[in-house]
Design an enzyme around this catalytic site. Structure first.
Site, PDB file in Angstrom:
ATOM      1  N   CYS A 153     -71.532   2.871  -3.129  1.00 33.78           N
ATOM      2  CA  CYS A 153     -72.086   2.713  -4.486  1.00 33.78           C
ATOM      3  C   CYS A 153     -72.467   4.072  -5.068  1.00 33.78           C
ATOM      4  O   CYS A 153     -71.884   4.550  -6.017  1.00 33.78           O
ATOM      5  CB  CYS A 153     -73.354   1.862  -4.432  1.00 33.78           C
ATOM      6  SG  CYS A 153     -73.135   0.258  -3.738  1.00 33.78           S
TER       7      CYS A 153
HETATM    8  N1  SAJ Z   1     -80.081   8.950   0.510  1.00 34.00           N
HETATM    9  C1  SAJ Z   1     -80.683  10.184   0.630  1.00 34.00           C
HETATM   10  N2  SAJ Z   1     -81.968  10.348   0.194  1.00 34.00           N
HETATM   11  C2  SAJ Z   1     -82.663   9.312  -0.358  1.00 34.00           C
HETATM   12  C3  SAJ Z   1     -82.024   8.055  -0.475  1.00 34.00           C
HETATM   13  C4  SAJ Z   1     -80.744   7.898  -0.036  1.00 34.00           C
HETATM   14  O1  SAJ Z   1     -80.086  11.139   1.130  1.00 34.00           O
HETATM   15  O2  SAJ Z   1     -83.821   9.504  -0.710  1.00 34.00           O
HETATM   16  C5  SAJ Z   1     -78.704   8.779   0.948  1.00 34.00           C
HETATM   17  C6  SAJ Z   1     -78.544   7.728   2.012  1.00 34.00           C
HETATM   18  O3  SAJ Z   1     -78.678   8.297   3.296  1.00 34.00           O
HETATM   19  C7  SAJ Z   1     -77.127   7.233   1.763  1.00 34.00           C
HETATM   20  C8  SAJ Z   1     -76.945   7.383   0.270  1.00 34.00           C
HETATM   21  O4  SAJ Z   1     -77.954   8.310  -0.158  1.00 34.00           O
HETATM   22  O5  SAJ Z   1     -76.195   8.043   2.440  1.00 34.00           O
HETATM   23  C9  SAJ Z   1     -77.110   6.079  -0.499  1.00 34.00           C
HETATM   24  O6  SAJ Z   1     -78.307   5.532  -0.065  1.00 34.00           O
HETATM   25  P1  SAJ Z   1     -79.033   4.308  -0.843  1.00 34.00           P
HETATM   26  O7  SAJ Z   1     -80.425   4.186  -0.300  1.00 34.00           O
HETATM   27  O8  SAJ Z   1     -78.873   4.447  -2.289  1.00 34.00           O
HETATM   28  O9  SAJ Z   1     -78.275   3.040  -0.260  1.00 34.00           O
HETATM   29  P2  SAJ Z   1     -77.044   2.256  -0.830  1.00 34.00           P
HETATM   30  O10 SAJ Z   1     -75.867   3.089  -1.050  1.00 34.00           O
HETATM   31  O11 SAJ Z   1     -76.909   1.080   0.088  1.00 34.00           O
HETATM   32  O12 SAJ Z   1     -77.541   1.799  -2.252  1.00 34.00           O
HETATM   33  C10 SAJ Z   1     -77.874   0.476  -2.470  1.00 34.00           C
HETATM   34  C11 SAJ Z   1     -77.745   0.310  -3.943  1.00 34.00           C
HETATM   35  N3  SAJ Z   1     -77.663  -1.089  -4.234  1.00 34.00           N
HETATM   36  C12 SAJ Z   1     -76.695  -1.482  -5.106  1.00 34.00           C
HETATM   37  O13 SAJ Z   1     -75.925  -0.708  -5.641  1.00 34.00           O
HETATM   38  C13 SAJ Z   1     -76.631  -2.899  -5.415  1.00 34.00           C
HETATM   39  C14 SAJ Z   1     -78.920   0.915  -4.661  1.00 34.00           C
HETATM   40  O14 SAJ Z   1     -78.932   0.499  -6.032  1.00 34.00           O
HETATM   41  C15 SAJ Z   1     -80.196   0.504  -4.036  1.00 34.00           C
HETATM   42  O15 SAJ Z   1     -81.284   1.079  -4.745  1.00 34.00           O
HETATM   43  C16 SAJ Z   1     -80.188   1.022  -2.620  1.00 34.00           C
HETATM   44  O16 SAJ Z   1     -79.172   0.242  -1.974  1.00 34.00           O
HETATM   45  C17 SAJ Z   1     -81.515   0.802  -1.923  1.00 34.00           C
HETATM   46  O17 SAJ Z   1     -82.549   0.750  -2.623  1.00 34.00           O
HETATM   47  O18 SAJ Z   1     -81.496   0.786  -0.693  1.00 34.00           O
END
Ligand code: SAJ
Length: 444
Positions: free
Chosen positions: A281
């Site tokens: 995403c």
């Molecule tokens: N990440 C960081 N630092 C952060 C947060 C994330 O480096 O502070 C990295 C993670 O390790 C990962 C990537 O970014 O590699 C994405 O992480 P994410 O927490 O955004 O997880 P996702 O990709 O599963 O995002 C989903 C998304 N959900 C949908 O698109 C429906 C996002 O909108 C959500 O907010 C997120 O999950 C969530 O909150 O966990």
């Protein structure tokens, strides 16, 4: 109950069928978005037909088995037994449905351009089964205008009119794999139609299963809402990654800075730096938006800069590991390195776009001997090389010249790793978060 007096007759009939649970609905694409949606609609009492080109998924469901971690098999078995959930590889199964949601992938092409081929295939396969009074909802994340520019003409090609005979809306998926607190049922659901009747029909379909519906005026607003949500994350993650680079140059501990800033009870939201941006995403959705803006001669500079910073983080991690080894009289070339955690985020098994793949590729390119351990990922392959997770983490940590934490799974015994390892580079602050403060650990 929806005030349907001002709506076209076909919309009134359709909404009534949803409200009385007489409706039959379809879900195209039974992956991490489509299957939870199909189960939620079936659990609400609708008859749901799932369609997926992957026969193994259809066969699993026919056996009453789930293949998605968040969807319990017992739930699938019960809904299949009661006849509320069926699955097929054929779009013919959708001939009698009142509403259908399209939940297919929207990846990027190798060129970095949006790949809408899955959406186009789905809506073209739908055309023969489109009938008066049918609702189509697109859930796949895409650039603003896709629903109106691509789906609308396809749906009207048979002579039926969207807004009076057919209904078309966009509703962004908000499924967060592995999350238990926010589910398909309790996460607010945005719906935006081509016309008010389309919005009302989509709201009626999803109101059967979801607690909170957020109707917006157009499909473009709904498409853009999703892109704001995920661009917000990508840009803020890039910001905190750049803070890490700046703090390292200033000799300031970025993790302590973030911990202190997080004490602010308003006007701040915590993000943490890391080795890059993974998942299907966050790294991808914002690029759909920047691509669309190019067509109107606008450069989405924040998105492009964030992408540049985030995609450079694997290289930065490798440089830091090289510096750390050099500081101990060792070259990166020929060193034995153990990467700890390769999934794209903690406590999931998904490898899509994982920065670990880039980190390992870069380390191998510099001549290091790289192994990895990840309790969720038994094996991986990338750009012609493949590895399997080492069987014994502590033994491998002891043997390595340096352990590199790329993904901070919560199940790892970081204290035991610290006892066995001689050198540790921690890109996720995993050790401190586990209460392990050891001079062997260097943090991003
Ligand atoms: N990440 C960081 N630092 C952060 C947060 C994330 O480096 O502070 C990295 C993670 O390790 C990962 C990537 O970014 O590699 C994405 O992480 P994410 O927490 O955004 O997880 P996702 O990709 O599963 O995002 C989903 C998304 N959900 C949908 O698109 C429906 C996002 O909108 C959500 O907010 C997120 O999950 C969530 O909150 O966990």
């Amino acid at each position: 109950m929806t005030d349907t007096a001002s709506l076209p007759p076909a919309a009134r009939e359709l909404i009534q069928r949803f409200e009385t649970r007489q409706a039959r609905v379809g879900v195209i694409g039974l992956g991490y978005v489509g299957l939870p949606l199909a189960v939620a609609l079936a659990r609400a009492g609708l008859h749901v037909v799932g369609v997926d080109l992957d026969a193994s998924k259809v066969q699993s469901l026919a056996r009453g088995e789930s293949y998605i971690e968040d969807v319990p098999t017992a739930e699938v078995a019960s809904l299949v037994r009661s006849g509320h959930l069926t699955a097929s590889t054929s779009f013919d199964a959708l001939a009698s449905v009142d509403g259908v949601s399209i939940c297919v992938p929207t990846p990027l092409r190798k060129t970095g351009d949006p790949d809408l081929s899955f959406i186009l295939s789905a809506v073209q396969a739908l055309r023969p089964v489109l009938h008066r009074g049918m609702l189509v909802i697109l859930e796949s994340t895409t650039y603003p205008g896709t629903t109106r520019e691509m789906l609308l003409p396809e749906m009207e090609s048979g002579g039926l009119k969207v807004g009076t005979d057919l209904f078309l809306a966009f509703s962004p998926e908000r499924v967060d794999p592995g999350r238990k607190d926010w589910t398909t049922e309790n996460t607010p659901k945005v719906v935006g139609g081509i016309t008010p009747a389309c919005t009302a029909a989509a709201a009626a379909m999803y109101s059967t299963a979801m607690k909170s519906i957020v109707p917006v005026t157009t499909a473009e607003v709904a498409e853009m809402t999703k892109l704001l949500e995920n661009t917000f994350r990508a840009v803020n993650i890039a910001l905190v990654n750049e803070m890490a680079l700046m703090c390292e140059r200033l000799g300031v501990d970025v993790w302590e800075v973030i911990r202190a800033a997080s004490t602010k009870p308003f006007g701040f939201m915590k993000f943490t730096p890391g080795p890059g941006l993974g998942g299907h995403c966050i790294p991808i959705d914002p690029l759909y938006l920047s691509w669309k803006l190019k067509s109107v001669k606008y450069t989405a500079r924040m998105i492009e800069l964030a992408s540049e910073i985030n995609t450079n983080m694997p290289r930065y991690v490798v440089q830091r590991v090289q510096d750390l080894l050099n500081g101990h009289g060792k070259a990166l070339h020929g060193s034995s390195l153990l990467v700890l955690g390769v999934a794209y985020k903690p406590d999931v098994s998904d490898l899509r776009e994982s920065p670990a793949l880039d980190v390992i590729g870069l380390l191998r390119a510099k001549g290091a001997r790289v192994a990895y351990f990840d309790p969720y990922v038994a094996g991986l392959e990338h750009e012609g090389w493949e590895l399997t997770s080492v069987p014994d983490l502590l033994k491998a940590a002891h043997a390595a010249d340096c352990v590199i934490v790329v993904t901070n799974h919560s199940s790892i015994d970081y204290a035991a790793v610290a006892r066995e390892a001689s050198l540790i580079f921690d890109s996720r602050d995993a050790f401190a978060a586990a209460g392990v403060h050891d001079p062997k650990v260097t943090r991003l």
